[in-house]
Enzyme design. Structure first.
Site, PDB file in Angstrom:
ATOM      1  N   ASP A 118      83.447 -31.050 -36.687  1.00  0.00           N
ATOM      2  CA  ASP A 118      82.816 -30.540 -37.910  1.00  0.00           C
ATOM      3  C   ASP A 118      83.761 -29.605 -38.644  1.00  0.00           C
ATOM      4  O   ASP A 118      84.147 -28.565 -38.102  1.00  0.00           O
ATOM      5  CB  ASP A 118      81.525 -29.786 -37.558  1.00  0.00           C
ATOM      6  CG  ASP A 118      80.462 -30.734 -37.031  1.00  0.00           C
ATOM      7  OD1 ASP A 118      79.983 -30.536 -35.905  1.00  0.00           O
ATOM      8  OD2 ASP A 118      80.132 -31.697 -37.747  1.00  0.00           O
ATOM      9  N   ASP A 125      73.094 -37.068 -36.870  1.00  0.00           N
ATOM     10  CA  ASP A 125      73.783 -35.827 -36.510  1.00  0.00           C
ATOM     11  C   ASP A 125      72.869 -34.630 -36.758  1.00  0.00           C
ATOM     12  O   ASP A 125      72.483 -34.366 -37.887  1.00  0.00           O
ATOM     13  CB  ASP A 125      75.043 -35.716 -37.388  1.00  0.00           C
ATOM     14  CG  ASP A 125      75.847 -34.481 -37.101  1.00  0.00           C
ATOM     15  OD1 ASP A 125      76.823 -34.229 -37.835  1.00  0.00           O
ATOM     16  OD2 ASP A 125      75.515 -33.748 -36.139  1.00  0.00           O
TER      17      ASP A 125
HETATM   18  C1  DX5 Z   1      75.558 -29.556 -37.727  1.00  0.00           C
HETATM   19  C2  DX5 Z   1      76.661 -30.293 -37.019  1.00  0.00           C
HETATM   20  C3  DX5 Z   1      76.232 -30.992 -35.726  1.00  0.00           C
HETATM   21  C4  DX5 Z   1      75.708 -30.084 -34.681  1.00  0.00           C
HETATM   22  C5  DX5 Z   1      74.996 -30.833 -33.586  1.00  0.00           C
HETATM   23  O1  DX5 Z   1      75.942 -29.332 -39.038  1.00  0.00           O
HETATM   24  O2  DX5 Z   1      77.119 -31.303 -37.888  1.00  0.00           O
HETATM   25  O3  DX5 Z   1      77.344 -31.699 -35.231  1.00  0.00           O
HETATM   26  O4  DX5 Z   1      76.751 -29.335 -34.152  1.00  0.00           O
HETATM   27  O5  DX5 Z   1      74.579 -29.934 -32.643  1.00  0.00           O
HETATM   28  P1  DX5 Z   1      73.025 -29.738 -32.247  1.00  0.00           P
HETATM   29  O6  DX5 Z   1      72.711 -30.765 -31.182  1.00  0.00           O
HETATM   30  O7  DX5 Z   1      72.972 -28.348 -31.714  1.00  0.00           O
HETATM   31  O8  DX5 Z   1      72.222 -29.935 -33.492  1.00  0.00           O
HETATM   32 ZN    ZN Z   2      78.518 -32.990 -37.726  1.00  0.00          ZN
END
Ligand code: DX5
Ligand code: ZN
Length: 223
Positions: free
Chosen positions: A35, A176
């Site tokens: 990310d 996601d």
């Molecule tokens: C949120 C991110 C995700 C997140 C997923 O903006 O894109 O990748 O880290 O993690 P969890 O499972 O905690 O939602």
């Molecule tokens: Zn993400």
């Protein structure tokens, strides 16, 4: 389409990232989800381009780069990505989205198009020839540990129906945000193909990643 697991590195132990990558290799993870946030498109700043290039140098797991940045076209040369990697940009982040997606594809990298919860999947219609993956955000992006939004299942199903209608049966849907085992099973039934695993299912203190990944895969298989 094959179901794929994409581990969200922003949820890993940031003080022991190489160790986490080795554990993810052992766990048979299909993608490393990275990310990138600019503090403007989303109110957070996480990992950067030097980090991406450093990860690229230590593992063969393909990268699934999620650009939560405004005007992402500015950064296409900052990352050393290849044919197995995905570079995903947000529909809401670029007034010249077609040019950016075409430039990603011209570099031989898989182009992903992400849509926030409020963005209708119909918005991908005219760009369908430029996308190799559709990312349906199941939370408003920017932070781990959030709760899935109420329309996630319907929207995933609707996106699958539209992609198939447009002749894009081979374009996988990635989901996601809060992809727990329970949410993963539901979204799998709605047509999701790539599951971003973060704090909801993979990076859980005291839990072995290989066991968590195997548990997630088994749950998908049970349907
Ligand atoms: C949120 C991110 C995700 C997140 C997923 O903006 O894109 O990748 O880290 O993690 P969890 O499972 O905690 O939602
Ligand atoms: Zn993400």
């Amino acid at each position: 389409m094959k179901k794929m697991l994409s581990a969200s590195l922003m949820c890993a132990d940031l003080m022991n990232l190489e160790k986490s990558v080795r554990e993810l290799e052992k766990a048979g993870i299909d993608y490393l989800h990275i990310d990138i946030m600019d503090g403007s498109f989303v109110p957070n700043i996480t990992l950067g381009f030097d980090f991406i290039n450093a990860v690229k140098n230590i593992t063969d797991i393909p990268l699934d780069v999620h650009m939560m940045v405004n005007e992402p076209g500015r950064f296409l040369n900052a990352m050393k990505l290849g044919a197995d990697d995905i570079l995903c940009v947000h529909h809401e982040s670029d007034i010249h989205l077609q040019r950016t997606l075409a430039q990603i594809k011209d570099k031989g990298i898989k182009a992903g198009l992400a849509i926030n919860p409020q963005t209708a999947p119909e918005n991908m219609r005219y760009l369908k020839d430029y996308i190799d993956m559709a990312l349906v955000m199941t939370v408003s992006p920017g932070f781990a540990g959030q709760k899935i939004f109420s329309g996630a299942e319907f929207k995933t199903k609707h996106t699958r129906e539209l992609l198939d209608e447009w002749g894009c049966e081979n374009v996988p849907i990635e989901v996601d945000g809060n992809i727990s085992v329970e949410n993963g099973v539901k979204l799998n039934r709605c047509g999701a193909d790539i599951f971003v695993l973060g704090t909801s299912s993979l990076f859980i203190k005291g839990k072995d990643m290989s066991e968590s990944a195997a548990k997630f895969r088994a749950a998908l298989q049970e349907g």
